[in-house]
Write a protein that holds these residues in place. Structure first.
Motif, PDB file in Angstrom:
ATOM      1  N   LEU A  24       0.809  -1.215   0.000  1.00 45.86           N
ATOM      2  CA  LEU A  24       0.000   0.000   0.000  1.00 45.86           C
ATOM      3  C   LEU A  24       0.842   1.265   0.000  1.00 45.86           C
ATOM      4  N   TRP A  25       2.144   1.152   0.190  1.00 44.25           N
ATOM      5  CA  TRP A  25       3.034   2.300   0.105  1.00 44.25           C
ATOM      6  C   TRP A  25       3.448   2.585  -1.338  1.00 44.25           C
ATOM      7  N   VAL A  26       3.169   1.657  -2.250  1.00 43.42           N
ATOM      8  CA  VAL A  26       3.629   1.777  -3.632  1.00 43.42           C
ATOM      9  C   VAL A  26       2.447   1.969  -4.574  1.00 43.42           C
ATOM     10  N   ALA A  27       2.569   2.964  -5.436  1.00 41.70           N
ATOM     11  CA  ALA A  27       1.557   3.205  -6.471  1.00 41.70           C
ATOM     12  C   ALA A  27       2.250   3.866  -7.661  1.00 41.70           C
ATOM     13  N   ASP A  28       2.009   3.325  -8.835  1.00 46.88           N
ATOM     14  CA  ASP A  28       2.562   3.897 -10.071  1.00 46.88           C
ATOM     15  C   ASP A  28       4.085   4.088  -9.993  1.00 46.88           C
ATOM     16  N   ASP A  29       4.791   3.062  -9.554  1.00 47.03           N
ATOM     17  CA  ASP A  29       6.262   3.093  -9.450  1.00 47.03           C
ATOM     18  C   ASP A  29       6.788   4.196  -8.535  1.00 47.03           C
ATOM     19  N   THR A  30       5.957   4.616  -7.584  1.00 45.93           N
ATOM     20  CA  THR A  30       6.354   5.599  -6.581  1.00 45.93           C
ATOM     21  C   THR A  30       6.056   5.014  -5.207  1.00 45.93           C
ATOM     22  N   CYS A  31       7.036   5.136  -4.329  1.00 44.86           N
ATOM     23  CA  CYS A  31       6.881   4.614  -2.969  1.00 44.86           C
ATOM     24  C   CYS A  31       6.847   5.768  -1.978  1.00 44.86           C
ATOM     25  N   GLN A  32       5.829   5.783  -1.144  1.00 41.98           N
ATOM     26  CA  GLN A  32       5.764   6.727  -0.035  1.00 41.98           C
ATOM     27  C   GLN A  32       6.687   6.200   1.059  1.00 41.98           C
ATOM     28  N   TRP A  33       7.512   7.064   1.643  1.00 42.09           N
ATOM     29  CA  TRP A  33       8.513   6.622   2.616  1.00 42.09           C
ATOM     30  C   TRP A  33       8.557   7.589   3.789  1.00 42.09           C
ATOM     31  N   PRO A  34       8.429   7.057   5.028  1.00 50.41           N
ATOM     32  CA  PRO A  34       8.461   7.909   6.223  1.00 50.41           C
ATOM     33  C   PRO A  34       9.905   8.238   6.636  1.00 50.41           C
ATOM     34  N   ALA A  35      10.533   9.146   5.920  1.00 45.57           N
ATOM     35  CA  ALA A  35      11.951   9.466   6.136  1.00 45.57           C
ATOM     36  C   ALA A  35      12.229  10.001   7.540  1.00 45.57           C
ATOM     37  N   HIS A  36      11.243  10.562   8.188  1.00 50.92           N
ATOM     38  CA  HIS A  36      11.435  11.137   9.517  1.00 50.92           C
ATOM     39  C   HIS A  36      11.367  10.087  10.642  1.00 50.92           C
ATOM     40  N   TYR A  37      11.041   8.845  10.313  1.00 53.00           N
ATOM     41  CA  TYR A  37      10.939   7.790  11.330  1.00 53.00           C
ATOM     42  C   TYR A  37      12.330   7.305  11.745  1.00 53.00           C
ATOM     43  N   LYS A  38      12.459   6.981  13.019  1.00 51.52           N
ATOM     44  CA  LYS A  38      13.669   6.317  13.505  1.00 51.52           C
ATOM     45  C   LYS A  38      13.597   4.855  13.082  1.00 51.52           C
ATOM     46  N   HIS A  39      14.725   4.155  13.123  1.00 48.35           N
ATOM     47  CA  HIS A  39      14.817   2.780  12.618  1.00 48.35           C
ATOM     48  C   HIS A  39      13.737   1.863  13.202  1.00 48.35           C
ATOM     49  N   ASP A  40      13.596   1.831  14.518  1.00 48.51           N
ATOM     50  CA  ASP A  40      12.622   0.935  15.157  1.00 48.51           C
ATOM     51  C   ASP A  40      11.191   1.278  14.752  1.00 48.51           C
ATOM     52  N   ASP A  41      10.895   2.574  14.666  1.00 50.65           N
ATOM     53  CA  ASP A  41       9.556   3.003  14.249  1.00 50.65           C
ATOM     54  C   ASP A  41       9.302   2.644  12.792  1.00 50.65           C
ATOM     55  N   LEU A  42      10.339   2.724  11.972  1.00 51.61           N
ATOM     56  CA  LEU A  42      10.221   2.376  10.561  1.00 51.61           C
ATOM     57  C   LEU A  42       9.897   0.893  10.402  1.00 51.61           C
ATOM     58  N   ILE A  43      10.619   0.040  11.110  1.00 47.80           N
ATOM     59  CA  ILE A  43      10.371  -1.408  11.041  1.00 47.80           C
ATOM     60  C   ILE A  43       8.947  -1.728  11.492  1.00 47.80           C
ATOM     61  N   LYS A  44       8.512  -1.088  12.571  1.00 46.05           N
ATOM     62  CA  LYS A  44       7.155  -1.302  13.080  1.00 46.05           C
ATOM     63  C   LYS A  44       6.119  -0.851  12.043  1.00 46.05           C
ATOM     64  N   ALA A  45       6.354   0.284  11.402  1.00 49.54           N
ATOM     65  CA  ALA A  45       5.423   0.797  10.390  1.00 49.54           C
ATOM     66  C   ALA A  45       5.334  -0.154   9.203  1.00 49.54           C
ATOM     67  N   ILE A  46       6.463  -0.716   8.796  1.00 50.94           N
ATOM     68  CA  ILE A  46       6.466  -1.654   7.674  1.00 50.94           C
ATOM     69  C   ILE A  46       5.714  -2.921   8.050  1.00 50.94           C
ATOM     70  N   ARG A  47       6.072  -3.525   9.172  1.00 50.19           N
ATOM     71  CA  ARG A  47       5.420  -4.770   9.601  1.00 50.19           C
ATOM     72  C   ARG A  47       3.918  -4.626   9.790  1.00 50.19           C
ATOM     73  N   ASN A  48       3.501  -3.479  10.330  1.00 52.46           N
ATOM     74  CA  ASN A  48       2.087  -3.245  10.609  1.00 52.46           C
ATOM     75  C   ASN A  48       1.332  -2.669   9.409  1.00 52.46           C
ATOM     76  N   GLU A  49       2.038  -2.527   8.286  1.00 53.77           N
ATOM     77  CA  GLU A  49       1.439  -1.977   7.066  1.00 53.77           C
ATOM     78  C   GLU A  49       0.713  -0.662   7.362  1.00 53.77           C
ATOM     79  N   GLU A  50       1.448   0.229   8.020  1.00 51.74           N
ATOM     80  CA  GLU A  50       0.896   1.529   8.396  1.00 51.74           C
ATOM     81  C   GLU A  50       0.449   2.310   7.160  1.00 51.74           C
TER      82      GLU A  50
END
Length: 103
Positions: A19-45
């Motif tokens: 759900l982060w990818v549409a039309d060859d573009t990926c939305q990315w939470p650049a402001h997240y810290k590593h642990d928060d990023l992993i949690k966001a990915i796993r939980n399909e935020e």
């Protein structure tokens, strides 16, 4: 569902929720810290409007996070992501033979 994507600008490879990818573009939470990023990915935020957008190429699709993570090392080296076992699944199953009854 998850994708392994290559970020075209940096050539980095990562697992992301589909759900982060549409039309060859990926939305990315650049402001997240590593642990928060992993949690966001796993939980399909759900992506937020403040997330950065990057051009990506989808290298592999997986039904779950674990499968995508297992394929990640192959994607990073750009080897064939489809295993021999998966290739066999693409072939039509053989028909079962009926036993002849001896009467």
């Amino acid at each position: 569902m998850f994708h392994i994507v290559e970020f075209l600008e940096t050539q980095e490879v990562e697992v992301v929720p589909a759900l982060w990818v549409a039309d060859d573009t990926c939305q990315w939470p650049a402001h997240y810290k590593h642990d928060d990023l992993i949690k966001a990915i796993r939980n399909e935020e759900q992506p937020e409007h403040i997330w950065d957008a990057f051009s990506v190429q989808i290298l592999y699709r997986a039904a779950n996070y674990k499968t995508a993570r297992l394929k990640l090392p192959q994607a990073e080296t750009h080897t064939d992501l489809q295993t021999a076992e998966e290739e066999e699944e693409d072939v039509l199953p053989k028909k079962k033979r009926k036993r002849l009854s001896s009467a």
